[in-house]
Design a protein around this motif. Structure first.
Motif, short mmCIF file in Angstrom:
data_model
loop_
_atom_site.label_atom_id
_atom_site.label_comp_id
_atom_site.label_asym_id
_atom_site.label_seq_id
_atom_site.Cartn_x
_atom_site.Cartn_y
_atom_site.Cartn_z
N VAL A 52 86.37 -2.15 20.84
CA VAL A 52 85.83 -2.88 19.45
C VAL A 52 84.13 -2.85 19.97
CG1 VAL A 52 84.75 -4.72 18.77
CG2 VAL A 52 87.08 -4.45 18.81
N LYS A 53 84.38 -2.86 21.94
CA LYS A 53 82.88 -2.95 22.25
C LYS A 53 82.20 -1.45 22.23
CE LYS A 53 81.69 -5.58 26.08
NZ LYS A 53 81.13 -5.52 27.58
N ALA A 54 83.21 -0.82 22.57
CA ALA A 54 83.25 0.93 22.70
C ALA A 54 82.50 1.43 21.22
CB ALA A 54 84.09 1.29 23.74
N LEU A 55 83.59 0.87 20.21
CA LEU A 55 82.84 1.61 19.29
C LEU A 55 81.95 0.94 18.52
CD1 LEU A 55 83.93 2.55 16.29
CD2 LEU A 55 85.25 0.42 15.83
N MET A 61 74.32 3.68 18.29
CA MET A 61 73.71 5.14 18.66
C MET A 61 74.14 5.94 17.44
SD MET A 61 75.66 5.64 22.62
CE MET A 61 75.18 7.05 23.44
N GLN A 62 75.52 6.21 16.79
CA GLN A 62 75.12 7.17 15.69
C GLN A 62 73.95 6.81 14.34
OE1 GLN A 62 79.35 7.98 12.99
NE2 GLN A 62 79.03 9.78 14.72
N HIS A 63 74.51 5.16 14.00
CA HIS A 63 73.88 5.15 12.37
C HIS A 63 72.43 4.53 13.36
CE1 HIS A 63 77.33 6.35 11.40
NE2 HIS A 63 77.85 5.02 11.17
N PHE A 64 72.06 3.82 13.85
CA PHE A 64 70.46 2.89 14.10
C PHE A 64 70.29 3.46 15.41
CE2 PHE A 64 74.09 1.06 12.32
CZ PHE A 64 74.11 0.66 10.71
N ASP A 65 70.61 4.75 15.88
CA ASP A 65 70.09 5.04 17.68
C ASP A 65 69.45 3.94 18.01
OD1 ASP A 65 68.42 7.17 18.41
OD2 ASP A 65 66.41 6.41 17.48
N ILE A 66 70.54 2.88 18.55
CA ILE A 66 70.32 1.73 19.45
C ILE A 66 71.06 2.47 20.77
CG2 ILE A 66 71.11 -0.37 20.08
CD1 ILE A 66 68.84 -0.50 17.23
N GLN A 67 70.49 2.27 21.67
CA GLN A 67 70.99 2.96 23.36
C GLN A 67 70.76 1.26 23.90
OE1 GLN A 67 71.25 6.09 23.36
NE2 GLN A 67 70.01 6.21 21.22
N ASN A 68 72.15 2.03 25.10
CA ASN A 68 72.95 0.94 25.75
C ASN A 68 72.65 -0.04 25.85
OD1 ASN A 68 72.49 3.19 27.60
ND2 ASN A 68 69.57 3.14 27.75
N TRP A 69 73.02 -0.49 24.42
CA TRP A 69 73.84 -1.58 23.83
C TRP A 69 74.75 -1.88 24.55
CZ3 TRP A 69 78.37 -3.90 21.79
CH2 TRP A 69 78.38 -5.05 20.99
N ASP A 70 74.99 -3.60 25.07
CA ASP A 70 76.03 -4.21 25.86
C ASP A 70 75.84 -5.65 25.29
OD1 ASP A 70 78.09 -4.64 27.20
OD2 ASP A 70 77.16 -3.64 28.73
N ILE A 71 76.68 -6.28 25.51
CA ILE A 71 77.29 -8.02 25.79
C ILE A 71 77.55 -8.10 26.85
CG2 ILE A 71 76.80 -8.18 22.90
CD1 ILE A 71 79.85 -8.20 23.14
N VAL A 115 71.02 -15.68 16.78
CA VAL A 115 70.55 -14.46 16.90
C VAL A 115 71.96 -13.66 17.96
CG1 VAL A 115 69.30 -14.42 18.79
CG2 VAL A 115 68.81 -11.96 17.39
N GLY A 116 72.24 -14.87 18.71
CA GLY A 116 73.39 -14.12 19.52
C GLY A 116 73.04 -13.59 20.87
N ALA A 117 74.11 -13.29 21.04
CA ALA A 117 73.70 -12.38 22.96
C ALA A 117 73.79 -9.95 21.58
CB ALA A 117 74.90 -12.35 23.38
N ASN A 118 74.53 -10.94 20.55
CA ASN A 118 74.43 -9.28 19.91
C ASN A 118 73.07 -8.71 19.43
OD1 ASN A 118 74.89 -9.76 17.55
ND2 ASN A 118 76.81 -10.98 18.68
N CYS A 119 72.20 -10.02 18.91
CA CYS A 119 70.67 -9.33 18.37
C CYS A 119 71.06 -7.86 16.68
CB CYS A 119 70.22 -8.74 19.42
SG CYS A 119 68.38 -8.00 18.90
N ILE A 120 71.97 -7.77 16.60
CA ILE A 120 72.55 -7.24 16.00
C ILE A 120 71.75 -7.15 14.65
CG2 ILE A 120 74.98 -8.25 14.50
CD1 ILE A 120 75.09 -4.73 16.36
N ILE A 149 68.38 -5.81 25.63
CA ILE A 149 68.25 -4.78 24.05
C ILE A 149 67.41 -3.98 23.89
CG2 ILE A 149 69.83 -3.90 21.43
CD1 ILE A 149 71.11 -6.38 23.10
N ILE A 150 66.11 -4.96 24.14
CA ILE A 150 64.55 -4.26 23.56
C ILE A 150 64.19 -3.60 23.96
CG2 ILE A 150 62.58 -5.44 22.49
CD1 ILE A 150 64.06 -8.03 21.45
#
Length: 314
Positions: A52-55, A61-71, A115-120, A149-150
């Motif tokens: 799920v994390k990999a997805l 990355m694909q839809h929102f151009d967010i790089q190096n996201w992790d929790i 906001v949690g650790a994911n900042c989604i 993440i930011i």
């Protein structure tokens, strides 16, 4: 062949299903988790937190151009399509106060409670609509991870600020100052009233996912899947949390256009409507959302009249 998910919002980029070939091109590490099911459809094991994390990494990355996201381990790994739906329905709600036009840009400021650790929510809201956010949480580690993440996505530095809520019994107090004006608040509240209730719910969720994927059942919550304590439960559960939120919102009636929160349990709505009437909310809306087998809803309220809503500066 992906099937259109007609229950998702029309602007949701995952409405046509996951294009795993394209996602793997964006994030090659996803490939180790993708398999073909008995229907000949490419999928992942949604009960596996690493899958799920990999997805999520690939989608962000694909839809929102967010790089190096992790929790960090043992923090909530959110389903991206469902979180994106909340943002899109929120955009429609704001349009209802803005002559039918979705307001965009950083002058539209959201307050993300928990906001949690994911900042989604801030990640999606900034990417799709250019909104700005203040993200709050009682958890230091969650705030620190959001900060990382930011930092990994410099375009977000001026759009997302973070603030720790130092008193866990409060929601808006210490956060909303007299000078603040928020276009909306957003929240995915803790659903459960205790650790035990949260654990049982997590096991049910995992076992449902595993039976759907043909995996044997488990008796232990999987690390990184259930979520951190503050994300999952609080005294009084969802009803207690949202009731407190409503009472506190009444102290800032002119400082926010729309207060909103997810409500997972439909049976909580009647009590919440009574509380909203008690604090003299001017307008109350319930927006139904359906993702997969789960139905949720956004509860939204404002203390502003139609004229005051129309006069709001976006």
């Amino acid at each position: 062949m992906s099937t259109e998910k007609t229950n998702l919002h029309p602007r949701n980029l995952d409405r046509t299903g996951y294009d795993f070939k394209e996602l793997i091109t964006t994030y090659p590490s996803l490939s180790e988790f993708v398999k073909t099911n008995e229907h000949g459809t490419e999928t992942i094991d949604f009960s596996d937190p690493e899958a799920v994390k990999a997805l999520n990494k690939a989608l962000l990355m694909q839809h929102f151009d967010i790089q190096n996201w992790d929790i960090p381990n043992n923090y909530l790994c959110p389903p991206i399509p469902g979180r994106a739906d909340y943002i899109h329905y929120l955009a429609d709600l704001l349009a209802s106060s803005n002559n039918g036009v979705i307001p965009e840009g950083e002058t539209v400021q959201g307050l993300d409670i928990g906001v949690g650790a994911n900042c989604i929510y801030p990640l999606i809201g900034c990417s799709v609509y250019g909104w700005s956010f203040v993200g709050t949480d009682i958890d230091t580690k969650a705030i620190q991870n959001c900060s990382t993440i930011i930092e990994n996505n410099p375009k977000l530095i001026d759009l997302i600020s973070l603030q720790q809520q130092t008193e866990s019994r409060f929601i808006f107090k210490n956060i909303i100052t007299p000078e603040d004006k928020f276009t909306f608040t957003i929240c995915n509240p803790p659903f459960h009233a205790s650790q035990d209730e949260a654990t049982k719910s997590t096991l049910r969720k995992i076992n449902n996912l595993q039976s759907n994927s043909g995996t044997s059942k488990t008796t232990k919550p999987i690390l990184n899947f259930g979520g951190h304590n503050a994300e999952l439960f609080c005294e009084g559960g969802e009803l207690g949390f949202v009731t407190q939120m409503i009472y506190e919102s009444a102290k800032y009636p002119m400082q926010c256009l729309w207060f909103t929160t997810l409500v997972s349990k439909k049976e909580n709505l009647s009590s919440l409507y009574k509380t909203l009437n008690k604090v003299s909310a001017v307008e109350i809306k319930t927006i139904d959302m359906a993702q997969g087998q789960k139905t949720s809803r956004i509860l939204a309220w404002t203390f502003l009249s139609s004229a005051q809503q129309k006069a709001w500066k976006f």
